[in-house]
Design a protein around this motif. Structure first.
Motif, PDB file in Angstrom:
ATOM      1  N   LEU A   1      82.645  -1.961  44.086  1.00  0.00           N
ATOM      2  CA  LEU A   1      80.903  -2.711  44.307  1.00  0.00           C
ATOM      3  C   LEU A   1      80.175  -2.169  45.081  1.00  0.00           C
ATOM      4  O   LEU A   1      80.436  -1.270  45.963  1.00  0.00           O
ATOM      5  N   GLU A   2      79.054  -2.230  44.534  1.00  0.00           N
ATOM      6  CA  GLU A   2      77.768  -1.700  45.524  1.00  0.00           C
ATOM      7  C   GLU A   2      77.547  -2.498  46.815  1.00  0.00           C
ATOM      8  O   GLU A   2      78.394  -3.564  47.076  1.00  0.00           O
ATOM      9  N   ALA A   3      77.030  -1.922  47.783  1.00  0.00           N
ATOM     10  CA  ALA A   3      76.902  -2.353  49.214  1.00  0.00           C
ATOM     11  C   ALA A   3      76.376  -3.847  49.176  1.00  0.00           C
ATOM     12  O   ALA A   3      76.975  -4.744  50.087  1.00  0.00           O
ATOM     13  N   ARG A   4      75.408  -4.106  48.322  1.00  0.00           N
ATOM     14  CA  ARG A   4      74.809  -5.463  48.167  1.00  0.00           C
ATOM     15  C   ARG A   4      74.596  -5.920  46.869  1.00  0.00           C
ATOM     16  O   ARG A   4      74.212  -5.002  45.919  1.00  0.00           O
ATOM     17  N   ILE A   5      75.131  -7.035  46.392  1.00  0.00           N
ATOM     18  CA  ILE A   5      75.276  -7.507  45.025  1.00  0.00           C
ATOM     19  C   ILE A   5      74.382  -8.962  44.899  1.00  0.00           C
ATOM     20  O   ILE A   5      74.328  -9.625  46.164  1.00  0.00           O
ATOM     21  N   GLY A   6      73.920  -9.039  43.936  1.00  0.00           N
ATOM     22  CA  GLY A   6      73.556 -10.459  43.602  1.00  0.00           C
ATOM     23  C   GLY A   6      71.913 -10.591  44.206  1.00  0.00           C
ATOM     24  O   GLY A   6      71.573  -9.673  44.872  1.00  0.00           O
ATOM     25  N   LYS A   7      71.087 -11.503  43.689  1.00  0.00           N
ATOM     26  CA  LYS A   7      69.985 -11.844  44.009  1.00  0.00           C
ATOM     27  C   LYS A   7      69.620 -12.151  45.393  1.00  0.00           C
ATOM     28  O   LYS A   7      68.755 -11.544  45.982  1.00  0.00           O
ATOM     29  N   ASP A   8      70.724 -12.423  46.265  1.00  0.00           N
ATOM     30  CA  ASP A   8      70.572 -12.643  47.678  1.00  0.00           C
ATOM     31  C   ASP A   8      71.052 -11.430  48.542  1.00  0.00           C
ATOM     32  O   ASP A   8      71.049 -11.507  49.658  1.00  0.00           O
ATOM     33  N   LYS A   9      71.348 -10.331  47.817  1.00  0.00           N
ATOM     34  CA  LYS A   9      72.074  -9.206  48.318  1.00  0.00           C
ATOM     35  C   LYS A   9      73.034  -9.454  49.303  1.00  0.00           C
ATOM     36  O   LYS A   9      73.003  -9.161  50.308  1.00  0.00           O
ATOM     37  N   PHE A  10      74.186 -10.219  48.865  1.00  0.00           N
ATOM     38  CA  PHE A  10      75.250 -10.309  49.592  1.00  0.00           C
ATOM     39  C   PHE A  10      76.045  -9.148  50.022  1.00  0.00           C
ATOM     40  O   PHE A  10      76.079  -8.206  48.875  1.00  0.00           O
ATOM     41  N   LYS A  11      76.574  -8.933  51.104  1.00  0.00           N
ATOM     42  CA  LYS A  11      76.913  -7.626  51.583  1.00  0.00           C
ATOM     43  C   LYS A  11      78.483  -7.756  51.023  1.00  0.00           C
ATOM     44  O   LYS A  11      79.199  -9.021  51.299  1.00  0.00           O
ATOM     45  N   THR A  12      78.825  -6.680  50.555  1.00  0.00           N
ATOM     46  CA  THR A  12      80.567  -6.423  50.204  1.00  0.00           C
ATOM     47  C   THR A  12      81.127  -5.698  51.146  1.00  0.00           C
ATOM     48  O   THR A  12      82.196  -5.311  50.727  1.00  0.00           O
ATOM     49  N   TYR A  13      80.796  -5.608  52.334  1.00  0.00           N
ATOM     50  CA  TYR A  13      81.438  -4.736  53.315  1.00  0.00           C
ATOM     51  C   TYR A  13      81.292  -5.659  54.630  1.00  0.00           C
ATOM     52  O   TYR A  13      80.383  -6.358  54.928  1.00  0.00           O
ATOM     53  N   TRP A  14      82.162  -5.028  55.658  1.00  0.00           N
ATOM     54  CA  TRP A  14      82.205  -5.862  57.267  1.00  0.00           C
ATOM     55  C   TRP A  14      81.768  -4.554  58.073  1.00  0.00           C
ATOM     56  O   TRP A  14      82.661  -3.471  58.000  1.00  0.00           O
ATOM     57  N   ASP A  15      80.809  -4.522  58.646  1.00  0.00           N
ATOM     58  CA  ASP A  15      80.487  -3.524  59.455  1.00  0.00           C
ATOM     59  C   ASP A  15      80.942  -3.631  60.836  1.00  0.00           C
ATOM     60  O   ASP A  15      80.379  -2.842  61.729  1.00  0.00           O
ATOM     61  N   GLY A  16      81.780  -4.145  61.173  1.00  0.00           N
ATOM     62  CA  GLY A  16      82.308  -4.522  62.642  1.00  0.00           C
ATOM     63  C   GLY A  16      83.460  -3.448  62.968  1.00  0.00           C
ATOM     64  O   GLY A  16      83.406  -3.219  64.231  1.00  0.00           O
ATOM     65  N   ILE A  17      83.727  -2.652  62.084  1.00  0.00           N
ATOM     66  CA  ILE A  17      84.387  -1.499  62.227  1.00  0.00           C
ATOM     67  C   ILE A  17      83.635  -0.451  61.779  1.00  0.00           C
ATOM     68  O   ILE A  17      83.494  -0.289  60.462  1.00  0.00           O
ATOM     69  N   GLN A  18      83.421   0.648  62.495  1.00  0.00           N
ATOM     70  CA  GLN A  18      82.732   1.865  62.011  1.00  0.00           C
ATOM     71  C   GLN A  18      83.385   3.072  62.621  1.00  0.00           C
ATOM     72  O   GLN A  18      83.568   3.203  63.928  1.00  0.00           O
ATOM     73  N   LEU A  19      83.923   3.948  61.533  1.00  0.00           N
ATOM     74  CA  LEU A  19      84.594   5.212  62.118  1.00  0.00           C
ATOM     75  C   LEU A  19      83.454   6.494  62.267  1.00  0.00           C
ATOM     76  O   LEU A  19      82.456   6.580  61.322  1.00  0.00           O
ATOM     77  N   PRO A  20      83.972   7.288  62.683  1.00  0.00           N
ATOM     78  CA  PRO A  20      83.205   8.578  62.853  1.00  0.00           C
ATOM     79  C   PRO A  20      83.142   9.133  61.749  1.00  0.00           C
ATOM     80  O   PRO A  20      84.216   9.338  60.914  1.00  0.00           O
ATOM     81  N   TYR A  21      82.126  10.103  61.507  1.00  0.00           N
ATOM     82  CA  TYR A  21      82.074  10.788  60.143  1.00  0.00           C
ATOM     83  C   TYR A  21      83.058  11.950  60.213  1.00  0.00           C
ATOM     84  O   TYR A  21      83.251  12.903  61.086  1.00  0.00           O
ATOM     85  N   PHE A  22      83.746  12.195  59.116  1.00  0.00           N
ATOM     86  CA  PHE A  22      84.926  13.199  58.891  1.00  0.00           C
ATOM     87  C   PHE A  22      84.978  13.534  57.340  1.00  0.00           C
ATOM     88  O   PHE A  22      84.968  12.577  56.745  1.00  0.00           O
ATOM     89  N   ARG A  23      85.167  14.785  57.051  1.00  0.00           N
ATOM     90  CA  ARG A  23      85.237  15.232  55.740  1.00  0.00           C
ATOM     91  C   ARG A  23      86.437  16.170  55.746  1.00  0.00           C
ATOM     92  O   ARG A  23      86.533  16.848  56.447  1.00  0.00           O
ATOM     93  N   LEU A  24      87.225  15.918  54.536  1.00  0.00           N
ATOM     94  CA  LEU A  24      88.371  16.686  54.246  1.00  0.00           C
ATOM     95  C   LEU A  24      87.929  17.991  53.752  1.00  0.00           C
ATOM     96  O   LEU A  24      86.723  18.222  53.121  1.00  0.00           O
ATOM     97  N   PRO A  25      88.595  18.983  53.662  1.00  0.00           N
ATOM     98  CA  PRO A  25      88.256  20.410  53.156  1.00  0.00           C
ATOM     99  C   PRO A  25      88.087  20.250  51.595  1.00  0.00           C
ATOM    100  O   PRO A  25      89.088  19.433  51.017  1.00  0.00           O
TER     101      PRO A  25
END
Length: 370
Positions: free
Chosen positions: A88-112
């Motif tokens: 799902l997209e980050a926000r959906i519906g007319k009220d832009k309901f959040k589909t995620y919880w940002d209480g946990i944020q991990l540092p940026y990391f990219r695999l090779p």
């Protein structure tokens, strides 16, 4: 001790019916869980499918194209916001309901991955100046062509793009807008549709602004009712406040812009009024610093600073439909942690304005993206 032999029928008869139902239900549940996990891994680490909602990449990509995007091309980005509803997209519906919880944020990391972002690649990325202030990996997805990589200097002169003072060759289907003067007899809608010409604005009975693909230019120009076609170019020095960095000290517009150096990891820039106008957003918003000013002095995270060294690489992205694209000319650089992947293949294409059986653009299915 030898166990007594039981036939298959006897064995089945000893299993209660309720247990059989529970066993079947468990099998289905296990299969669904496995499918969700497998799809999440594939979507998160290898490929994702995206749809083109607007015309900013026409005529390379059309509205209604569906793409496979390789995340492995540049290395899969690990989830920054791990708790979210899959697919799902980050926000959906007319009220832009959040589909995620940002209480946990991990540092940026990219695999090779297989390589790095290159000039000319068609790239999917998260929209950096997301007004919704969503986490990086939950921001709206954009697709543009990368014209400049970290360390490059980009300039636009009379709508022509120069990278490090060398003319950048446009993609084959790059298109722009023209002032079209006619004899007043009107335009044939079917002709415009066949030539893939968009009427951007009608100025008068005789005059139009149209976006014309290069393949259609000669055909359209030769039509009996066409008096002239003139490419529209904003003159040098004409200030457009919608253009980055939105500062009258830089009198730039979408056709005459720069020169501007794209930040690279490890590059140190001297801080003054000019560089703060150009790079302040990246330093503060994208690299998570707090900036304050006192007179001519700049303070970063409470400490006076005369210079700043960038922590990430950045990129310059532009649409192939040059006069109908909100891109880096309007909002600046794309940080490396916003990069999602490279668009490789059109797997489906639908024309919402057409009727069956012409709704599917069969000639675009499984076409590679260049």
């Amino acid at each position: 001790m030898k166990l007594p032999f039981r036939s298959q029928k006897e064995t089945e008869e000893t299993v209660p019916f309720e247990k059989q139902l529970k066993s079947k239900a468990r099998e289905w549940l296990d299969a669904i869980i496995f499918a969700v996990i497998a799809a999440t891994i594939i979507r998160g680490l290898l490929f994702s499918a995206y749809a083109i909602p607007s015309g900013s990449m026409e005529g390379t990509l059309l509205t209604g194209d569906y793409l496979f995007v390789s995340k492995f091309a540049y290395g899969p980005r690990m989830p920054i916001t791990p708790v979210s509803i899959p697919f799902l997209e980050a926000r959906i519906g007319k009220d832009k309901f959040k589909t995620y919880w940002d209480g946990i944020q991990l540092p940026y990391f990219r695999l090779p991955g297989l390589g790095e972002v290159k000039r000319g690649d068609v790239v999917v990325f998260n929209y950096a100046p997301d007004a919704g202030n969503n986490p990086v990996d939950m921001r709206v997805h954009y697709i543009k062509r990368c014209l400049g990589i970290a360390g490059d200097t980009v300039s636009i002169v009379d709508s022509k793009v120069y990278i490090n003072d060398k003319l950048f060759k446009n993609a084959p289907q790059t298109q722009t807008s023209y002032l079209v003067k006619t004899d007043g007899n009107g335009m044939n809608p079917e002709l415009l549709k066949d030539l893939k010409i968009e009427v951007y604005h009608q100025l008068s009975l005789n005059d139009y602004i149209m976006i014309i693909p290069p393949d259609s230019y000669d055909d359209f120009k030769g039509r009996q009712n066409i008096r002239s076609l003139t490419e529209i170019i904003s003159p040098k020095g004409l200030y457009d406040e919608s253009i980055f960095p939105h500062n009258p000290a830089f009198r730039w517009n979408q056709d005459n812009f720069g020169p501007l150096k794209i930040p690279a990891k490890g590059w140190t820039v001297k801080l003054n009024d000019s560089t703060m106008a150009l790079y302040g957003q990246a330093i503060e918003k994208y690299e998570n610093n707090k900036i304050s000013r006192s007179g001519n002095d700049v303070f970063i995270n409470g400490k006076k600073a005369d210079t700043y060294t960038f922590k990430m690489d950045y990129y310059w992205m532009m649409g192939d439909n040059r006069h109908n694209s909100e891109d880096s000319r309007f909002w600046g650089f794309v940080p490396e942690d916003h990069i999602v992947g490279e668009a490789l293949i059109i797997w489906m294409s639908k024309d919402s304005s057409a009727l069956l059986p012409d709704k599917i653009r069969w000639n675009r299915i499984l076409r590679t993206i260049k």
